[in-house]
Enzyme design. Structure first.
Site, PDB file in Angstrom:
ATOM      1  N   ASN A   7       0.856  -1.187   0.000  1.00 14.88           N
ATOM      2  CA  ASN A   7       0.000   0.000   0.000  1.00 14.88           C
ATOM      3  C   ASN A   7       0.897   1.243   0.000  1.00 14.88           C
ATOM      4  OD1 ASN A   7      -1.389   2.294   1.091  1.00 14.88           O
ATOM      5  ND2 ASN A   7      -3.072   0.958   1.668  1.00 14.88           N
ATOM      6  N   HIS A  10       1.004   6.347   1.674  1.00 19.60           N
ATOM      7  CA  HIS A  10       1.737   7.355   2.444  1.00 19.60           C
ATOM      8  C   HIS A  10       2.895   7.997   1.687  1.00 19.60           C
ATOM      9  CE1 HIS A  10      -1.048   6.914   5.511  1.00 19.60           C
ATOM     10  NE2 HIS A  10      -0.677   5.724   5.899  1.00 19.60           N
ATOM     11  N   HIS A  43      -5.586   3.615  -1.743  1.00 20.88           N
ATOM     12  CA  HIS A  43      -6.917   3.961  -1.217  1.00 20.88           C
ATOM     13  C   HIS A  43      -7.263   5.364  -1.710  1.00 20.88           C
ATOM     14  CE1 HIS A  43      -9.622   4.330   2.634  1.00 20.88           C
ATOM     15  NE2 HIS A  43     -10.278   4.603   1.523  1.00 20.88           N
ATOM     16  N   ARG A  45      -9.458   8.100  -1.266  1.00 20.16           N
ATOM     17  CA  ARG A  45     -10.439   8.531  -0.262  1.00 20.16           C
ATOM     18  C   ARG A  45     -11.311   9.636  -0.806  1.00 20.16           C
ATOM     19  NH1 ARG A  45      -8.967   6.875   5.286  1.00 20.16           N
ATOM     20  NH2 ARG A  45     -10.704   8.178   5.866  1.00 20.16           N
ATOM     21  N   ARG A  49      -7.138  12.898   0.537  1.00 22.10           N
ATOM     22  CA  ARG A  49      -6.059  13.403   1.406  1.00 22.10           C
ATOM     23  C   ARG A  49      -4.685  12.899   0.977  1.00 22.10           C
ATOM     24  NH1 ARG A  49      -7.232  10.253   7.034  1.00 22.10           N
ATOM     25  NH2 ARG A  49      -9.268  11.241   6.772  1.00 22.10           N
ATOM     26  N   GLU A  70      -8.556   0.425  -3.164  1.00 17.68           N
ATOM     27  CA  GLU A  70      -9.343   0.469  -1.926  1.00 17.68           C
ATOM     28  C   GLU A  70     -10.252   1.677  -2.000  1.00 17.68           C
ATOM     29  OE1 GLU A  70      -7.744   0.995   2.074  1.00 17.68           O
ATOM     30  OE2 GLU A  70      -6.384  -0.609   1.504  1.00 17.68           O
ATOM     31  N   THR A 101      -8.257   3.847   8.315  1.00 17.05           N
ATOM     32  CA  THR A 101      -9.435   2.995   8.426  1.00 17.05           C
ATOM     33  C   THR A 101      -9.471   2.379   9.823  1.00 17.05           C
ATOM     34  OG1 THR A 101      -8.981   2.465   6.126  1.00 17.05           O
ATOM     35  CG2 THR A 101     -10.694   1.176   7.203  1.00 17.05           C
ATOM     36  N   GLU A 151     -11.132  -9.240   2.936  1.00 14.01           N
ATOM     37  CA  GLU A 151      -9.851  -8.918   3.570  1.00 14.01           C
ATOM     38  C   GLU A 151     -10.119  -8.829   5.062  1.00 14.01           C
ATOM     39  OE1 GLU A 151      -7.348  -5.761   2.012  1.00 14.01           O
ATOM     40  OE2 GLU A 151      -6.609  -5.328   4.024  1.00 14.01           O
ATOM     41  N   HIS A 191      -3.828  -4.465   7.737  1.00 17.04           N
ATOM     42  CA  HIS A 191      -3.969  -3.307   8.616  1.00 17.04           C
ATOM     43  C   HIS A 191      -3.150  -3.474   9.879  1.00 17.04           C
ATOM     44  CE1 HIS A 191      -5.510   0.311  10.451  1.00 17.04           C
ATOM     45  NE2 HIS A 191      -5.896   0.643   9.239  1.00 17.04           N
TER      46      HIS A 191
HETATM   47  N1  PXP Z   1      -5.911  -2.935   4.304  1.00 16.81           N
HETATM   48  C1  PXP Z   1      -6.836  -1.947   4.383  1.00 16.81           C
HETATM   49  C2  PXP Z   1      -8.236  -2.277   4.020  1.00 16.81           C
HETATM   50  C3  PXP Z   1      -6.487  -0.641   4.768  1.00 16.81           C
HETATM   51  O1  PXP Z   1      -7.425   0.310   4.841  1.00 16.81           O
HETATM   52  C4  PXP Z   1      -5.135  -0.364   5.051  1.00 16.81           C
HETATM   53  C5  PXP Z   1      -4.718   1.026   5.411  1.00 16.81           C
HETATM   54  O2  PXP Z   1      -4.953   1.881   4.347  1.00 16.81           O
HETATM   55  C6  PXP Z   1      -4.211  -1.411   4.941  1.00 16.81           C
HETATM   56  C7  PXP Z   1      -4.623  -2.693   4.599  1.00 16.81           C
HETATM   57  C8  PXP Z   1      -2.756  -1.192   5.223  1.00 16.81           C
HETATM   58  O3  PXP Z   1      -2.623  -0.892   6.568  1.00 16.81           O
HETATM   59  P1  PXP Z   1      -1.221  -0.413   7.134  1.00 16.81           P
HETATM   60  O4  PXP Z   1      -0.908   0.882   6.463  1.00 16.81           O
HETATM   61  O5  PXP Z   1      -1.453  -0.284   8.597  1.00 16.81           O
HETATM   62  O6  PXP Z   1      -0.232  -1.471   6.770  1.00 16.81           O
END
Ligand code: PXP
Length: 253
Positions: A7, A10, A43, A45, A49, A70, A101, A151, A191
């Protein structure tokens, strides 16, 4: 073997802090794939952001593994997904004020609507994954929507304060995975996973892909720091960064 979806949200968070063009999540996706990522997750959003529409559009063309979009199950996002056609979508709850999330979607809150969302997306050949907690009722509801994936939310496992509660959360994930597989769904998880807590989740039989973001982006900032600073020192001395990179390439040959 469990696969890794990286992901890259960031990377965009850093860019949006200055509303500039760097760092570009498209470049990050390319490097993540070079590092062995099996998929790229972003993601989009509602408040934009971090990831922007432009990012998703370009990633659709450049990602060589698979692109997991996402998004919240809203009309706006469904329209975007139908246009961009990611390899699959993960549907998540979204609150404006949240930092990230906060938990899985409650599919029982509006099951008929969620069934229609899956129908729209999967009729357009976009597999759907529901981001849900490892609860029997939620997994059953996910199967009722005909979604191909779930998931499992690993946040409670990641935040467990002691070994006993961590083990209990892991057991919920193991049972949830088994239930979902018996109902014919494929299972991803994610997550809050880190370099330190990922292995027991990766060992759960039946989990296909882990979606991991924050810990990887955090580490990439740190492991890249020494090189980034030394390159800036050279740039200050008038050494063009593109030239430096070319020299390094030539040395490697
Ligand atoms: N899975 C989902 C559905 C999420 O919303 C997120 C965070 O955007 C992640 C996985 C990844 O989480 P993390 O950034 O804590 O690894």
């Amino acid at each position: 073997m469990t696969t890794l979806g990286v992901n890259i949200d960031h990377v965009a968070t850093i860019r949006q802090a200055r509303k500039t063009v760097e760092p570009d999540p498209v470049a990050a996706a390319f490097l993540a794939e070079l590092g062995g990522a099996d998929g790229i997750t972003v993601h989009l959003r509602e408040d934009r952001r971090h990831i922007q529409d432009r990012d998703v559009e370009i990633l659709r063309q450049t990602v060589r593994t698979h692109l997991n979009l996402e998004m919240a199950p809203t009309e706006e996002m469904i329209e975007i997904a139908l246009r961009i056609k990611p390899d699959y979508v993960t549907l998540v709850p979204e609150k404006r004020q949240e930092i990230t999330t906060e938990g899985g979607l409650n599919l029982l809150s509006d099951l008929d609507y969620f069934c229609s969302v899956v129908d729209k997306l999967q009729s357009a050949s976009i597999p759907v994954s529901w981001f849900i907690d490892a609860q029997e009722s939620q997994i059953k509801a996910a199967a009722q929507t005909n979604a191909l994936f779930i998931e499992l939310h690993t946040g409670q496992y990641a935040e467990a304060h002691d070994a006993t509660s961590r083990k209990q959360e892991l057991d919920f994930l193991i049972q949830g995975t088994q239930q979902a597989r018996e109902l014919g769904m494929s299972v991803n998880a994610g997550h809050g996973l880190t370099y330190w807590n990922v292995h027991p989740v990766a060992c759960i039989s039946g989990i296909e892909e882990l979606n991991i973001g924050h810990t990887i982006i955090s580490r990439s900032v740190l492991v890249g720091m020494e090189r980034a600073v030394s390159e800036m020192k050279l740039a200050i001395q008038g050494n063009n960064i593109s030239k430096q990179l070319k020299n390094q390439e030539n040395k490697g040959r």
